[in-house]
Design a protein around this motif. Structure first.
Motif, PDB file in Angstrom:
ATOM      1  N   ILE A   1       6.362  33.304   8.330  1.00 16.93           N
ATOM      2  CA  ILE A   1       5.943  32.292   7.360  1.00 16.93           C
ATOM      3  C   ILE A   1       5.226  32.884   6.141  1.00 16.93           C
ATOM      4  O   ILE A   1       5.389  32.376   5.029  1.00 16.93           O
ATOM      5  N   SER A   2       4.472  33.951   6.345  1.00 20.28           N
ATOM      6  CA  SER A   2       3.753  34.499   5.189  1.00 20.28           C
ATOM      7  C   SER A   2       4.732  34.992   4.129  1.00 20.28           C
ATOM      8  O   SER A   2       4.577  34.714   2.938  1.00 20.28           O
ATOM      9  N   GLY A   3       5.764  35.676   4.558  1.00 20.68           N
ATOM     10  CA  GLY A   3       6.763  36.172   3.617  1.00 20.68           C
ATOM     11  C   GLY A   3       7.535  35.047   2.962  1.00 20.68           C
ATOM     12  O   GLY A   3       7.877  35.113   1.780  1.00 20.68           O
ATOM     13  N   VAL A   4       7.789  33.990   3.745  1.00 20.10           N
ATOM     14  CA  VAL A   4       8.548  32.859   3.202  1.00 20.10           C
ATOM     15  C   VAL A   4       7.733  32.139   2.120  1.00 20.10           C
ATOM     16  O   VAL A   4       8.239  31.859   1.031  1.00 20.10           O
ATOM     17  N   ILE A   5       6.460  31.884   2.426  1.00 20.44           N
ATOM     18  CA  ILE A   5       5.619  31.205   1.426  1.00 20.44           C
ATOM     19  C   ILE A   5       5.447  32.093   0.195  1.00 20.44           C
ATOM     20  O   ILE A   5       5.517  31.615  -0.939  1.00 20.44           O
ATOM     21  N   ALA A   6       5.271  33.367   0.421  1.00 18.52           N
ATOM     22  CA  ALA A   6       5.129  34.281  -0.714  1.00 18.52           C
ATOM     23  C   ALA A   6       6.377  34.245  -1.597  1.00 18.52           C
ATOM     24  O   ALA A   6       6.280  34.273  -2.828  1.00 18.52           O
ATOM     25  N   SER A   7       7.545  34.126  -0.967  1.00 16.45           N
ATOM     26  CA  SER A   7       8.778  34.063  -1.755  1.00 16.45           C
ATOM     27  C   SER A   7       8.800  32.790  -2.596  1.00 16.45           C
ATOM     28  O   SER A   7       9.253  32.799  -3.737  1.00 16.45           O
ATOM     29  N   PHE A   8       8.274  31.691  -2.027  1.00 21.21           N
ATOM     30  CA  PHE A   8       8.191  30.439  -2.787  1.00 21.21           C
ATOM     31  C   PHE A   8       7.286  30.607  -4.006  1.00 21.21           C
ATOM     32  O   PHE A   8       7.626  30.219  -5.109  1.00 21.21           O
TER      33      PHE A   8
ATOM     34  N   LYS B   1      -0.506  36.803  -3.019  1.00 17.40           N
ATOM     35  CA  LYS B   1      -1.187  37.918  -2.354  1.00 17.40           C
ATOM     36  C   LYS B   1      -2.069  37.420  -1.229  1.00 17.40           C
ATOM     37  O   LYS B   1      -2.083  37.957  -0.129  1.00 17.40           O
ATOM     38  N   TYR B   2      -2.820  36.350  -1.534  1.00 10.18           N
ATOM     39  CA  TYR B   2      -3.754  35.793  -0.559  1.00 10.18           C
ATOM     40  C   TYR B   2      -3.006  35.287   0.672  1.00 10.18           C
ATOM     41  O   TYR B   2      -3.389  35.562   1.805  1.00 10.18           O
ATOM     42  N   ILE B   3      -1.897  34.560   0.421  1.00 11.45           N
ATOM     43  CA  ILE B   3      -1.131  33.997   1.532  1.00 11.45           C
ATOM     44  C   ILE B   3      -0.548  35.100   2.408  1.00 11.45           C
ATOM     45  O   ILE B   3      -0.622  35.053   3.633  1.00 11.45           O
ATOM     46  N   ILE B   4       0.004  36.115   1.745  1.00 10.13           N
ATOM     47  CA  ILE B   4       0.580  37.213   2.518  1.00 10.13           C
ATOM     48  C   ILE B   4      -0.479  37.848   3.408  1.00 10.13           C
ATOM     49  O   ILE B   4      -0.265  38.122   4.583  1.00 10.13           O
ATOM     50  N   LYS B   5      -1.666  38.026   2.849  1.00  9.86           N
ATOM     51  CA  LYS B   5      -2.742  38.663   3.604  1.00  9.86           C
ATOM     52  C   LYS B   5      -3.215  37.772   4.753  1.00  9.86           C
ATOM     53  O   LYS B   5      -3.405  38.229   5.870  1.00  9.86           O
TER      54      LYS B   5
ATOM     55  N   PRO C   1      17.984  33.358  -5.413  1.00  6.68           N
ATOM     56  CA  PRO C   1      17.974  34.713  -4.842  1.00  6.68           C
ATOM     57  C   PRO C   1      16.577  35.249  -4.531  1.00  6.68           C
ATOM     58  O   PRO C   1      16.411  36.011  -3.582  1.00  6.68           O
ATOM     59  N   ILE C   2      15.585  34.827  -5.329  1.00  3.68           N
ATOM     60  CA  ILE C   2      14.223  35.295  -5.046  1.00  3.68           C
ATOM     61  C   ILE C   2      13.784  34.774  -3.680  1.00  3.68           C
ATOM     62  O   ILE C   2      13.296  35.528  -2.832  1.00  3.68           O
ATOM     63  N   VAL C   3      14.006  33.476  -3.471  1.00  2.00           N
ATOM     64  CA  VAL C   3      13.622  32.864  -2.188  1.00  2.00           C
ATOM     65  C   VAL C   3      14.436  33.476  -1.054  1.00  2.00           C
ATOM     66  O   VAL C   3      13.890  33.914  -0.035  1.00  2.00           O
ATOM     67  N   THR C   4      15.740  33.540  -1.237  1.00  2.00           N
ATOM     68  CA  THR C   4      16.614  34.027  -0.165  1.00  2.00           C
ATOM     69  C   THR C   4      16.309  35.475   0.198  1.00  2.00           C
ATOM     70  O   THR C   4      16.099  35.808   1.358  1.00  2.00           O
ATOM     71  N   SER C   5      16.252  36.305  -0.829  1.00  2.00           N
ATOM     72  CA  SER C   5      16.116  37.729  -0.568  1.00  2.00           C
ATOM     73  C   SER C   5      14.793  38.055   0.127  1.00  2.00           C
ATOM     74  O   SER C   5      14.766  38.745   1.150  1.00  2.00           O
ATOM     75  N   LEU C   6      13.688  37.531  -0.402  1.00  2.00           N
ATOM     76  CA  LEU C   6      12.376  37.838   0.193  1.00  2.00           C
ATOM     77  C   LEU C   6      12.198  37.169   1.555  1.00  2.00           C
ATOM     78  O   LEU C   6      11.638  37.765   2.475  1.00  2.00           O
ATOM     79  N   SER C   7      12.683  35.932   1.693  1.00  2.00           N
ATOM     80  CA  SER C   7      12.559  35.258   2.990  1.00  2.00           C
ATOM     81  C   SER C   7      13.405  35.959   4.042  1.00  2.00           C
ATOM     82  O   SER C   7      12.994  36.097   5.196  1.00  2.00           O
ATOM     83  N   GLU C   8      14.587  36.391   3.617  1.00  2.00           N
ATOM     84  CA  GLU C   8      15.461  37.072   4.574  1.00  2.00           C
ATOM     85  C   GLU C   8      14.816  38.383   5.034  1.00  2.00           C
ATOM     86  O   GLU C   8      14.843  38.708   6.223  1.00  2.00           O
ATOM     87  N   ASP C   9      14.212  39.095   4.089  1.00  2.00           N
ATOM     88  CA  ASP C   9      13.504  40.324   4.462  1.00  2.00           C
ATOM     89  C   ASP C   9      12.424  40.033   5.495  1.00  2.00           C
ATOM     90  O   ASP C   9      12.287  40.735   6.496  1.00  2.00           O
ATOM     91  N   ALA C  10      11.649  38.973   5.233  1.00  2.00           N
ATOM     92  CA  ALA C  10      10.541  38.630   6.130  1.00  2.00           C
ATOM     93  C   ALA C  10      11.059  38.248   7.510  1.00  2.00           C
ATOM     94  O   ALA C  10      10.502  38.639   8.537  1.00  2.00           O
ATOM     95  N   MET C  11      12.164  37.487   7.544  1.00  2.00           N
ATOM     96  CA  MET C  11      12.686  37.038   8.836  1.00  2.00           C
ATOM     97  C   MET C  11      13.343  38.185   9.601  1.00  2.00           C
ATOM     98  O   MET C  11      13.186  38.295  10.814  1.00  2.00           O
ATOM     99  N   SER C  12      14.052  39.046   8.884  1.00  2.00           N
ATOM    100  CA  SER C  12      14.678  40.187   9.560  1.00  2.00           C
ATOM    101  C   SER C  12      13.631  41.155  10.100  1.00  2.00           C
ATOM    102  O   SER C  12      13.893  41.890  11.042  1.00  2.00           O
ATOM    103  N   ALA C  13      12.435  41.136   9.485  1.00  2.00           N
ATOM    104  CA  ALA C  13      11.388  42.060   9.913  1.00  2.00           C
ATOM    105  C   ALA C  13      10.711  41.608  11.204  1.00  2.00           C
ATOM    106  O   ALA C  13       9.954  42.363  11.807  1.00  2.00           O
ATOM    107  N   VAL C  14      10.976  40.382  11.648  1.00  2.00           N
ATOM    108  CA  VAL C  14      10.406  39.934  12.927  1.00  2.00           C
ATOM    109  C   VAL C  14      11.051  40.768  14.028  1.00  2.00           C
ATOM    110  O   VAL C  14      12.282  40.877  14.087  1.00  2.00           O
ATOM    111  N   PRO C  15      10.227  41.388  14.885  1.00  2.00           N
ATOM    112  CA  PRO C  15      10.776  42.327  15.869  1.00  2.00           C
ATOM    113  C   PRO C  15      11.830  41.706  16.789  1.00  2.00           C
ATOM    114  O   PRO C  15      11.752  40.526  17.113  1.00  2.00           O
ATOM    115  N   LYS C  16      12.775  42.521  17.187  1.00  2.00           N
ATOM    116  CA  LYS C  16      13.861  42.077  18.047  1.00  2.00           C
ATOM    117  C   LYS C  16      13.332  41.516  19.374  1.00  2.00           C
ATOM    118  O   LYS C  16      13.882  40.558  19.909  1.00  2.00           O
TER     119      LYS C  16
END
Lengths: 254, 300
Positions: free
Chosen positions: B207-214, B290-294, B166-181
């Motif tokens: 990718i930043s959100g996905v790696i951060a979720s990992f 933090k570094y990866i996200i930035k 769920p940590i991976v799914t939830s955060l990655s899904e947030d990051a992917m859904s945040a990509v503009p339409k």
């Protein structure tokens, strides 16, 4: 003066619904090859909806329904076409520049790569050709590896046009492509659209009537989901047949 | 008029108090962190006075030997890393695919139902997971791997992986859904299929959100205690075999806090050394996230 160009898109008795809301009513229109057709009208008149139904972009929205027929070179695009093939033939440029968050090169090569082109030398040629055609080659040729998001809005929009050209479509749909740009960038895009007319059929939605007047051959005026008037641009602006068209272009509403 | 003025004045006086109040509340968590680090460092220093740093990175762990105990933490580090890697091998692909499915393939209505169900996995107490690993997964795996020990790292690793999905799914899904339409439409407009759009455009953009979720999932796995305490055993032998038991850093701390070493002994203080080591591990992971996200963050 009727042009001799052949018909590209033929739209007959087209209705469009978002759920219960009817956005387009009984549209009949012909879009001819190698012409620029402008779609004008006030916000919410259905012109963007109409544009987006030409490459079935509205399929992405739930609960929409198209009735009547739209044919491309005589083939019904809603019945006899694979939507992927259709979008390869009918490219689109959007209101807000939307380059992918990757390098300029990868943006342009994206479409060709999807179609299986892997060879570097071939891709290099396509990238250069597309960027030249979009009149941005000289500005970016030295940093093709740069992220496309680092460019200015006007440059980004030309990258998006180049990206569309790279898959060699026949028709390019443009949804208010200059509304997010400054006047100088707008002029550059307009010049470019005029250039592209030689090789492509262009349909452009614009809020800017001067722009429609400057670049288009034909203009369609939409109001409340209906096509009010469609004719040669010069005629529509100088001598409109319909009273509503006249009111709109003289700025009495909208 | 007068009443309104009074009200405004009361509001503005409150306004002056609020920042101080919020600061005080926020300080609680900051002070707690400082307190934890302070305790760890102070008590670990008792340990380091007697045990040289080089000994820690040896393979011999015999903390309770009455004559000349040995404190090589490599078996523990190995246990922690092995279980975490196994967990990530399970959680990364499954979690990411679930995120892609939720973000790009499913209708919004369905997503609103499915996402909380996946997140429910995170709400199961870890002791239940540990029990599940020991009583269900290990016996199941034994059917295929006859040599599998009753306590081993494979089974808790897998179960820990399920726990962090769920940590991976939830955060990655947030990051992917945040990509503009508009980016999505651009891809479809070029004739991409749904899968091509997801893999070639949306995933790189997020990718930043996905790696951060990992990374966050890994640090959760490193810190996980109950599952490994129950199912991976307390063997202090150094091994690289995943079908054998290993003790993780966290399980070692559990074992020693439950009273095996007398207070004030060197074995007791070794707890704090391991705790400090664990703290450094997870801190590094969080800083990395933090570094990866930035670094890979994209502004649209």
């Amino acid at each position: 003066m009727e042009t001799k160009n052949s018909v590209k898109f033929k739209i007959e008795n087209m209705d469009f619904h978002y759920g219960d809301f009817q956005a387009l009513k009984n549209i009949n229109l012909e879009i001819k090859e190698n012409e620029i057709t402008a779609l004008i009208g006030p916000s919410g008149c259905g012109k963007s909806t109409f544009l987006r139904s030409l490459n079935r972009m509205n399929d992405l929205i739930e609960n929409t329904k198209v009735d009547g027929s739209i044919t491309l070179d005589g083939v019904d695009i809603y019945k006899d076409y694979d939507v992927i093939d259709l979008r390869l033939r009918v490219g689109m440029v959007f209101q807000k520049p939307n380059p992918f968050p990757m390098s300029i090169y990868d943006n342009i090569a994206y479409g060709p790569r999807l179609n299986g082109i892997r060879k570097k030398s071939v891709l290099d040629k396509i990238v250069e050709k597309s960027l030249r055609a979009a009149a941005i080659w000289d500005e970016v040729k030295d940093d093709l590896k740069k992220n496309a998001l680092a460019l200015s809005g006007g440059q980004q929009q030309r990258i998006c046009i180049a990206r569309t050209l790279a898959v060699e479509p026949e028709v390019i749909l443009m949804d208010e492509p200059t509304s997010a740009l400054d006047p100088i960038a707008t002029l550059k895009i307009e010049d470019l659209i005029n250039e592209l007319k030689k090789d492509y059929t262009i349909v452009i939605v614009t809020h800017n009537m001067q722009q429609a007047g400057r670049i288009s051959d034909k203009t369609a005026f939409f109001l409340m989901g209906e096509l009010i008037e469609f004719s040669e641009t010069d005629k529509l602006f100088s001598n409109p047949e319909n009273k509503k068209t006249e009111d709109y272009i003289t700025g009495r509403f909208g | 008029m007068e009443r309104i003025t009074k009200k405004v004045r009361l509001g503005s006086r409150l306004e002056k108090l609020v920042p101080g109040l919020l600061l005080a509340i926020a300080s609680i968590s900051i002070l707690t962190s400082i307190g934890i680090v302070f305790t760890l460092v102070v008590d670990a220093s008792h340990f380091f006075k007697e045990v040289p740093l080089s000994e820690i990175f040896s393979k011999e762990l015999a903390p309770l030997r009455s004559k000349d105990p040995s404190f090589g933490f490599l078996p523990l580090i190995m246990g922690t890393l092995t279980t975490s890697v196994i967990a990530m091998l399970v959680a990364a692909p499954i979690g990411l695919m679930a995120a892609m499915y939720l973000s790009e393939f499913v209708k919004p209505k369905m997503r609103r139902i499915l996402k909380p169900i996946i997140e429910l996995l995170a709400g199961i107490p870890t002791i239940v997971y540990g029990f599940f690993a020991y009583n269900f997964v290990t016996p199941l795996l034994m059917k295929w791997i006859p040599d599998l020990g009753a306590k081993n790292v494979l089974s808790p690793g897998i179960v820990m992986g399920i726990m962090i999905i769920p940590i991976v799914t939830s955060l990655s899904e947030d990051a992917m859904s945040a990509v503009p339409k508009v980016i999505r439409e651009g891809a479809y407009g070029l004739g991409s299929t749904r899968l091509e759009t997801t893999v070639k455009v949306i995933l790189p953009a997020a990718i930043s959100g996905v790696i951060a979720s990992f990374v966050l999932a890994i640090s959760r796995a490193i810190g996980e205690t109950m599952i490994v305490t129950i199912a991976s055993g307390s063997s202090k032998q150094f091994t690289t075999s995943i079908i054998e038991p290993m003790q993780t850093m966290t399980a070692y701390i559990v074992e020693f806090t439950s009273g095996d070493a007398g207070s004030g002994t060197i074995g007791y203080y070794s707890l704090y050394a391991v705790g400090l080591l664990l703290f450094v591990f997870t801190l590094c992971m969080n800083l990395l996230a933090k570094y990866i996200i930035k670094k890979y963050r994209r502004e649209y």
